[in-house]
Design an enzyme around this catalytic site. Structure first.
Site, short mmCIF file in Angstrom:
data_model
loop_
_atom_site.label_atom_id
_atom_site.label_comp_id
_atom_site.label_asym_id
_atom_site.label_seq_id
_atom_site.Cartn_x
_atom_site.Cartn_y
_atom_site.Cartn_z
N GLY A 53 0.78 -1.24 0.00
CA GLY A 53 0.00 0.00 0.00
C GLY A 53 0.81 1.29 0.00
CD GLU A 108 3.24 1.49 6.63
OE1 GLU A 108 2.56 1.47 5.58
OE2 GLU A 108 3.48 0.47 7.28
CG ASP A 109 -0.84 2.41 3.06
OD1 ASP A 109 -0.16 2.02 4.04
OD2 ASP A 109 -1.59 1.63 2.44
CG ASP A 112 -5.85 0.54 11.60
OD1 ASP A 112 -6.46 1.01 12.55
OD2 ASP A 112 -6.41 0.01 10.63
CG ASP A 168 -5.91 -4.28 -0.10
OD1 ASP A 168 -5.39 -3.72 0.88
OD2 ASP A 168 -6.28 -5.47 -0.09
NE ARG A 174 -2.70 -3.44 -2.97
CZ ARG A 174 -2.55 -3.61 -1.65
NH1 ARG A 174 -2.41 -2.57 -0.88
NH2 ARG A 174 -2.53 -4.80 -1.13
C1 PRP Z 1 -1.42 -1.72 6.04
C2 PRP Z 1 -0.53 -0.49 6.06
C3 PRP Z 1 0.37 -0.73 7.24
C4 PRP Z 1 -0.48 -1.57 8.18
C5 PRP Z 1 -1.00 -0.71 9.28
O1 PRP Z 1 -0.78 -2.76 5.36
O2 PRP Z 1 0.19 -0.34 4.85
O3 PRP Z 1 1.56 -1.40 6.88
O4 PRP Z 1 -1.61 -2.06 7.41
O5 PRP Z 1 -1.77 -1.45 10.19
P1 PRP Z 1 -1.41 -1.56 11.73
O6 PRP Z 1 -1.05 -0.19 12.20
O7 PRP Z 1 -2.69 -2.06 12.37
O8 PRP Z 1 -0.29 -2.53 11.91
P2 PRP Z 1 -1.48 -4.15 5.03
O9 PRP Z 1 -1.11 -5.15 6.08
O10 PRP Z 1 -2.95 -3.91 4.81
O11 PRP Z 1 -0.76 -4.60 3.70
P3 PRP Z 1 -0.77 -3.90 2.24
O12 PRP Z 1 0.09 -2.67 2.38
O13 PRP Z 1 -0.16 -4.93 1.36
O14 PRP Z 1 -2.19 -3.58 1.89
#
Ligand code: PRP
Length: 200
Positions: A53, A108-109, A112, A168, A174
Site C-alpha cells: 500500500g 506508510e499509507d 492503524d 485495497d 489500490r
Molecule cells: C497496512 C498499512 C500498514 C499496516 C497498518 O498494510 O500499509 O503497513 O496495514 O496497520 P497496523 O497499524 O494495524 O499494523 P497491510 O497489512 O494492509 O498490507 P498492504 O500494504 O499490502 O495492503
C-alpha cells in the site's frame, strides 16, 4: 448481462463516497514534501516504504522533496485475523543497503493499531540509523494500541473503512486516485463471513 456491467454493479456495491479527493491528496502530498525538504536540508535522507500500500504515496511524495534522497523498499507479511493485525510480522524482502548513519524516514499509507510500524521501528533502530522517523498519509489513532510518535501525518481518520490510493479491498482498487469509503453493507457481510469461518 455482459461482464463489464456485472463488474460495474459489483464495484458500486463496494466503493462508497469520496473521503479524500485526488486534489485533497495531491495538495497534502505537496505540503508534506515541502515540510520534509525544509527539515532534512543538509542531511542524508533515506525514505523507506513498505509494500504494498505505501508505495503509491511514496512515489508521489518523493517528487515533491527537493533533496538528493535515497530510496529503499521492504516487504513484510503480517499475520492478522480479518481486519486486525496481531503484531506478528515477518520480513519477506529486506532493504538493499545498510542504514547506519542515515536519516531514515519510513513512509506508510496508513497507521492503524501501530503494530506494524512498531515492529519496523524496532527492527530498523537496531541497525543504527542516525535518526528514524515516520511519515504516514493516514493516521487512524482511534485503534492505536502501541505508543508511537509520528513526525508527519497527512490526514487523521476515524473508524471509516476505506479504499483507494494504495489501500485495497481484497487486493483490488489500490489504483483509485481518491480515497473512498467502503460501503458499510459490504464490510458487514465480510465481517460476518469471517466470524462464520473455521477460524472461530
Ligand atoms: C497496512 C498499512 C500498514 C499496516 C497498518 O498494510 O500499509 O503497513 O496495514 O496497520 P497496523 O497499524 O494495524 O499494523 P497491510 O497489512 O494492509 O498490507 P498492504 O500494504 O499490502 O495492503
Amino acid at each position: 448481462m455482459n461482464e463489464q456491467i456485472k463488474r460495474n454493479l459489483l464495484r458500486n456495491d463496494i466503493i462508497g463516497k469520496v473521503l479524500f479527493s485526488s486534489e485533497d491528496i495531491q495538495k497534502k502530498v505537496i505540503e508534506l514534501g515541502n515540510k520534509i525538504t525544509e527539515d532534512y536540508i543538509g542531511k542524508d535522507l533515506l525514505l523507506i516504504s513498505v509494500l504494498r500500500g505505501g508505495i503509491i504515496f511514496l512515489t508521489d511524495l518523493i517528487r515533491h522533496i527537493d533533496l538528493e534522497i535515497c530510496l529503499d523498499i521492504m516487504s513484510i507479511s503480517t499475520y492478522g485475523i480479518g481486519e486486525s493485525s496481531t503484531g506478528v510480522v515477518r520480513i519477506t524482502k529486506d532493504l538493499e543497503e545498510p542504514i547506519e548513519g542515515m536519516d531514515v524516514l519510513i513512509v506508510e499509507d496508513i497507521i492503524d493499531t501501530g503494530l506494524t510500524i512498531s515492529y519496523l521501528m524496532r527492527t530498523l533502530k537496531a541497525r543504527y540509523p542516525k535518526s528514524l522517523e515516520i511519515c504516514t498519509l493516514l493516521d487512524r489513532n482511534v485503534r492505536r494500541i502501541t505508543d508511537i510518535k509520528i513526525k508527519y501525518v497527512g490526514f487523521n481518520i476515524g473508524e471509516n473503512y476505506i479504499v483507494g490510493y494504495g489501500l485495497d479491498y481484497k487486493q483490488k482498487f489500490r489504483n483509485l486516485n481518491a480515497i473512498h469509503e467502503l460501503k458499510i453493507d459490504t464490510v458487514k457481510k465480510d465481517i460476518e463471513s469471517i466470524k462464520n469461518s473455521s477460524i472461530f
